[in-house]
Enzyme design. Structure first.
Site, PDB file in Angstrom:
ATOM      1  N   LYS C  76      32.584 114.540  48.861  1.00 62.72           N
ATOM      2  CA  LYS C  76      31.634 114.280  47.780  1.00 62.72           C
ATOM      3  C   LYS C  76      30.624 113.265  48.297  1.00 62.72           C
ATOM      4  O   LYS C  76      31.002 112.320  49.001  1.00 62.72           O
ATOM      5  CB  LYS C  76      32.398 113.732  46.560  1.00 62.72           C
ATOM      6  CG  LYS C  76      31.536 113.525  45.309  1.00 62.72           C
ATOM      7  CD  LYS C  76      32.390 113.065  44.120  1.00 62.72           C
ATOM      8  CE  LYS C  76      31.581 112.875  42.840  1.00 62.72           C
ATOM      9  NZ  LYS C  76      32.423 112.440  41.706  1.00 62.72           N
ATOM     10  N   SER C 151      31.815 115.039  37.472  1.00 66.21           N
ATOM     11  CA  SER C 151      30.690 114.893  38.373  1.00 66.21           C
ATOM     12  C   SER C 151      30.931 115.484  39.761  1.00 66.21           C
ATOM     13  O   SER C 151      29.982 115.683  40.507  1.00 66.21           O
ATOM     14  CB  SER C 151      30.359 113.413  38.541  1.00 66.21           C
ATOM     15  OG  SER C 151      31.431 112.720  39.168  1.00 66.21           O
ATOM     16  N   SER C 175      36.136 113.357  36.346  1.00 62.17           N
ATOM     17  CA  SER C 175      35.177 113.936  37.287  1.00 62.17           C
ATOM     18  C   SER C 175      35.770 114.770  38.412  1.00 62.17           C
ATOM     19  O   SER C 175      35.029 115.432  39.134  1.00 62.17           O
ATOM     20  CB  SER C 175      34.312 112.832  37.903  1.00 62.17           C
ATOM     21  OG  SER C 175      33.254 112.508  37.046  1.00 62.17           O
TER      22      SER C 175
END
Lengths: 95, 476, 486
Positions: C76, C151, C175
């Site tokens: 990420k 997210s 997330s």
């Protein structure tokens, strides 16, 4: 709790954010909605409740007082928007 | 109207750790800009703090030394504000749970009396970097070497009643910090900094009135001047029917005045909250006891001991313990010479005068304690007189040879040979018939003049005691 | 090959059926082919990935082994990667090349994993749909008109579409788990403190935790064996032994006590999702578990408390983006204030600014007690609820999200978006380990089964998830449009 545009302007300044007039209007509404969501908390009496600041119930670790870092100025300042003579440059504060 | 001054001091002391409060960057003073600012100090994304063991130890050491409550569970908080020399946009500090709680400091005032000044708290926090406002193409330049250096902020109660008391408090604080070896505490370098909260109120009033805060005063002398100026200013405002505005003011040493830091900033709202990247610091009695056991002898205890052990007077003892280095210097001289009182005279007299003249610290003195000890020993064993010793002292400044060699090579050795002294005494008696006559008629104070003449003749080398005795003998 | 799990790829690499270079190239090819459509990656590291793959193959030839040696993965874009752009989905860090590696990144490197690139995300991890990225929204491989969740939407979409074998994510309020649910993969958030946060760009420090997005609980266990552990650089990383998370995967669930919170099966839960969850629970009963209804009476306040604590911490965490030392600085600032305000206003997106302002407000003078302190007290009540529940049950199970993935643009109202995380947030407030595993399909879209364990019971949570995956095939389902040809 009352939340109006003047509050938005105040906190925008504290947070160093710039909002146009229309943005401020929109943000006032949005944040007002969010605060209503948040205010659901007020429905519970928590007078006798100890605040929980952190999920971990452990204590701070300490590090030895040793210099572990070397000078990386040159490398780190390649990231900077404006540098000279090893110093970071910013616009002056205007009184 | 009679006014009473109320002062509270906030003193920031840089703890003398090798590395920063939360990172492994060096803290050396005077390094090239930004060469001691690592990724945490620069608040690079993703970086996190870990607390320096020695910074904590030093803070607790201070707390124990002033007899304060130690926070068994202390917490770091974030204090939020924007400034270019504050990389994270918040300063990690302590608000509700400081490491050091209530304590106190006893100071000696000008009239010799003692006063206890309360210390509200002392907490650990990070220093900010430096903004250089000289012209860099019309911009401000930022050096973050200092950012993250550990500070101990020591907050006094509003117990101080005059600029002189403030200075006495600061000097005592300075002395204790130096004794504890937790900071260089050099005001000129910023390793000790002072903010003063000042208000005045009608004498007899017990409520506190509106105060102003004077920031960043960087010498003991300026603390006194800044407070005096501010007190005068406030009195004038109040006596003219005005009112004091709570504000931050800066002391301008060049103009000897304080002035308001006008800023567009609305009232500060620091939005303190517990620093989530750090956990509570928990310490136990054993930790505190271990620190207590390692405390050095502090100035108050040392002063008592100097009085008892060396028979020194209150004043001399007070002067000698004012710094750990001076006290150590004195003890070396006292022990090496075998005459503590004489040693005290020399250290508080000639040595202090020398240091003051050159603005030196004790450790800068070109005459080391063991050399002064020899010099004092030579006075004690009557090799030289006190007066000659001053000449020797002067010579020692730029002559690093042995004290005895200096005395020898300059022929300054005291004349104690009685035959030689008798010869001089006879010469004086012969050369001053009038004074001899006066003495014989009972004006005995004239002996001083005759001794002086004898000393002059001997170029100061004759033993004045012997001269005195022999003169009296011969004039009987 | 790209449909294999990490565990399977590991075997293939070890047996020499395939090299890391071949595998890496296969993923890079897929990224080249499909990323334009999905927008799952912000940065792709073709060259360095192949270098790392070669190094992994060489290491293996030298006799080195390790479950993740040579496995291609994605990080990420919230994890700092030395020499690689690290944007956090923000214009603010568009040109930021990290000078250092996050501990998580370092650990995967040390294990020989290959970094394919950095995945897209909601800006500063603030969002539940991945629509808040400066680099554009990510699309859900199951239906590209739908969001992948957020997210960690880029990581979830990348794993689901076979653009990488595994990916890291972070979870502050859901997330990892919510995008895992929307994309039909396994998303695991460990206990707070189990994985180092050093180098993981902070959103809300007391809630953020790194975790895994991959195809199975077994893969999560393999990743956790590398990620977990004390880090002297993170004061909030815990000094506690790391188990071999694969060792107990096969433990029997006979006698397992599952708690299902009444509050998670109440108003707001889509009926089909509820049915799928209840079906999934029956699988557990087959495995010898007993199901019991429990109460989490303060769960309904978790979103409220979260939207004080997280923005408050974020408001301070994001103050460092000031245009001074790195990151975006506006053009021709008039003075310092102008530089601050314009750099931050132009550098941050709307949702980030909104949360900074909410947090600033919650901490400001006069409101601290009513908001921040109150939220901390609610947080205590929520933690207490869990403590009480775990007196009675071993695991708490429910839906990850009230519904399946929604369409892009469907939730323009922030508050509606915030309520997406109603089932996941409480685990962050309490710091508990939690996982979302594929639990069924509703109208062709995956749904997530959410499992929450007690403090540091990651091994238990993974075991319980793994047993479900041994019993069912939901985690093997692939979005047909992104299934490898042939």
């Amino acid at each position: 709790m009352a939340f109006d545009k003047s509050e938005v302007e105040k906190i925008a300044h504290l947070a160093r954010l710039q909002l146009s007039d229309s943005e401020a209007d929109e943000v006032t509404v949005r944040i007002g909605d969010i605060l209503r969501l948040i205010d659901q908390m007020q429905s519970v009496n928590t007078d006798a409740v100890e605040p929980l600041a952190h999920p971990l119930d452990v204590v701070q670790r300490l590090r030895e007082d040793e210099i572990t870092e070397k000078d990386q100025r040159e490398e780190l300042q390649t990231l900077a928007p404006n540098c000279r003579d090893g110093l970071y440059l910013v616009p002056k504060v205007l009184e | 109207m009679e006014w009473e001054t109320v002062i509270g001091l906030e003193v920031h002391v840089q703890l003398s750790t090798k590395s920063k409060l939360f990172s492994g960057s060096a803290t050396k003073f005077g390094a090239d800009p930004n060469t001691q600012a690592n990724i945490y100090d620069l608040a690079m994304p993703g970086t996190l703090p870990v607390l320096n063991r020695d910074a904590l130890r030093m803070a607790v050491r201070f707390g124990v030394a002033i007899g304060a409550e130690i926070g068994k569970r202390s917490v770091f908080d974030r204090k939020n504000y924007f400034y270019p020399d504050l990389p994270k946009g918040y300063q990690v500090s302590q608000l509700d749970y400081p490491i050091v709680g209530k304590g106190s400091l006893t100071v000696t005032l000008d009239d010799g009396s003692e006063k206890v000044i309360g210390i509200t708290r002392a907490h650990m926090e990070e220093d900010a970097g430096k903004s250089l406002h000289e012209d860099y193409e019309g911009m401000t330049a930022i050096d973050l070497n200092r950012a993250g250096t550990p500070l101990l902020e020591i907050v006094s109660e509003p117990d101080i009643r005059s600029a002189r008391e403030a200075v006495a408090y600061l000097k005592k604080l300075h002395s204790i910090i130096r004794y504890l070896d937790i900071s260089d505490a050099i005001m000129a370098q910023g390793s000790m900094r002072c903010d003063a909260n000042i208000s005045i109120r009608p004498k007899g009033e017990t409520e506190l009135s509106t105060r102003t805060e004077i920031k960043n005063i960087n010498s003991f002398r300026f603390v006194e001047k800044a407070i005096n100026y501010e007190v005068r200013r406030q009195r004038e405002v109040l006596e003219d029917g005005g009112r004091i505005v709570q504000e931050t003011r800066l002391y301008d040493a060049d103009k000897d005045e304080t002035r308001s830091m006008r800023s567009k900033e609305v009232a500060n709202d620091y939005r303190y909250f517990p620093e989530p990247d750090l956990l509570p610091i928990v310490i136990d009695e054993a930790y505190i006891a271990a620190i207590r056991a390692k405390l050095p002898e502090l100035p108050d205890a040392k002063k008592l001991r100097f009085r008892d052990e060396y028979g020194l007077g209150e004043y001399d003892a007070g002067v000698l313990v004012s710094s750990r280095e001076l006290a150590e210097y004195f003890e070396t001289v006292a022990r090496g010479s075998g005459d503590a009182k004489l040693a005290a005279n020399w250290v508080t007299g000639e040595l202090q005068a020398l240091l003051n003249k050159h603005n030196w610290e004790v450790n800068d003195s070109p005459i080391q304690a063991d050399r002064l000890a020899t010099l004092v020993a030579r006075i004690k064993d009557e090799t030289i007189s006190g007066k000659i010793a001053k000449t020797v002292f002067e010579s020692m400044l730029d002559d690093s040879s042995e004290v005895d060699a200096i005395i020898e090579s300059k022929g300054l050795k005291q004349v104690t040979d009685s035959a030689a002294i008798e010869k001089i005494v006879d010469e004086v008696i012969a050369g001053n018939p009038n004074q001899v006559q006066q003495y014989k008629e009972g004006k005995h104070q004239v002996i001083g003049f005759l001794v002086g003449q004898a000393m002059k003749l001997s170029q100061g080398k004759a033993n004045p005691g012997q001269v005195n005795a022999l003169l009296k003998e011969k004039l009987k | 090959m790209i449909e294999k799990t990490v565990a399977e790829l590991s075997v293939a690499l070890a047996s020499g059926d395939i090299s890391s270079v071949e595998l890496t190239q296969a993923y890079l090819n897929r990224i080249a082919e499909l990323n334009t459509e999905l927008n799952a990656f912000i940065t792709v590291c073709d060259e360095s990935a192949l270098d790392q793959a070669r190094a992994a193959d060489a290491a293996r030839a030298n006799g080195e082994a390790g479950a993740l040696l040579g496995i291609p993965m994605a990080h990420k874009d919230i994890f700092c990667t030395q020499g690689i752009s690290t944007t956090c989905g923000s214009r603010m860090l568009q040109n930021f090349v990290s000078p250092y590696d996050a501990t998580v990144v370092k650990r995967f490197k040390a294990a020989g994993a290959v970094t394919l690139g950095k995945t897209n995300m909601d800006e500063f991890a603030m969002g539940s749909s991945n629509e808040n990225s400066f680099f554009g929204p990510v699309r859900n491989p199951w239906d590209t008109n739908r969001v992948p969740g957020g997210s960690s939407g880029g990581s979830a979409a990348a794993v689901a579409a076979g653009l990488c074998a595994m990916a890291t994510g972070t979870d502050t309020g859901g997330s990892i788990r919510q995008p895992a649910a929307f994309c039909g993969i396994t998303g695991f958030k460990p206990s707070y403190g189990r994985v180092s946060r050093w180098g993981m760009i902070a959103f809300a420090s007391s809630l953020d935790q790194a975790g895994t997005l991959c195809q199975s609980a077994e893969d999560a266990a393999l990743m956790m064996n590398v990620m977990a552990g004390l880090d002297s650089k993170d004061s909030t990383s815990i000094d506690r032994d790391v188990e071999d998370y694969t060792a107990t995967l096969d433990d029997s669930l006979d006698g397992l006590k599952i708690g299902i919170p009444r509050q998670h099966f109440a108003q707001g839960l889509n009926a089909e999702v509820e049915q799928a969850i209840r079906d999934a629970l029956r699988e557990y009963e087959k495995l010898g578990a007993t199901i019991k209804e429990i109460d989490l009476p303060n769960n309904h306040l978790s979103v409220s408390a979260y939207y004080v604590v997280a923005p408050a911490e974020a408001s301070a965490n994001l103050s460092r983006y000031d245009g001074v030392r790195y990151g975006y600085r506006c053009e021709n600032p008039l003075d310092l204030e102008d530089m601050y305000k314009r750099s931050r206003s132009e550098g941050f997106g709307d949702e980030v600014k909104r949360r900074i302002m909410v947090g600033t407000y919650a901490l400001s003078a006069g409101y601290y007690d009513a908001y921040y302190r109150k939220a901390q007290k609610i947080r205590r009540l929520i933690k207490n609820d869990f403590n009480a529940a775990f007196e009675e049950v071993d695991i708490i199970v429910g839906p990850t999200s009230p519904h399946t993935a929604f369409k892009l643009g469907a939730k323009s109202d922030p508050v509606a978006m915030y309520l997406e995380d109603i089932y996941t947030i409480a685990a962050n407030l309490a710091g508990l380990p939690a996982i979302s595993i594929p639990g069924g399909m509703v109208n062709g879209l995956p749904i997530g089964l959410h499992l929450v364990g007690n403090d540091f019971a990651e091994a238990k949570v993974l075991n319980i998830a793994h047993q479900f995956q041994q019993q069912t095939g939901w985690h093997r389902r692939k979005p047909s449009a992104f299934t490898q040809e042939g």
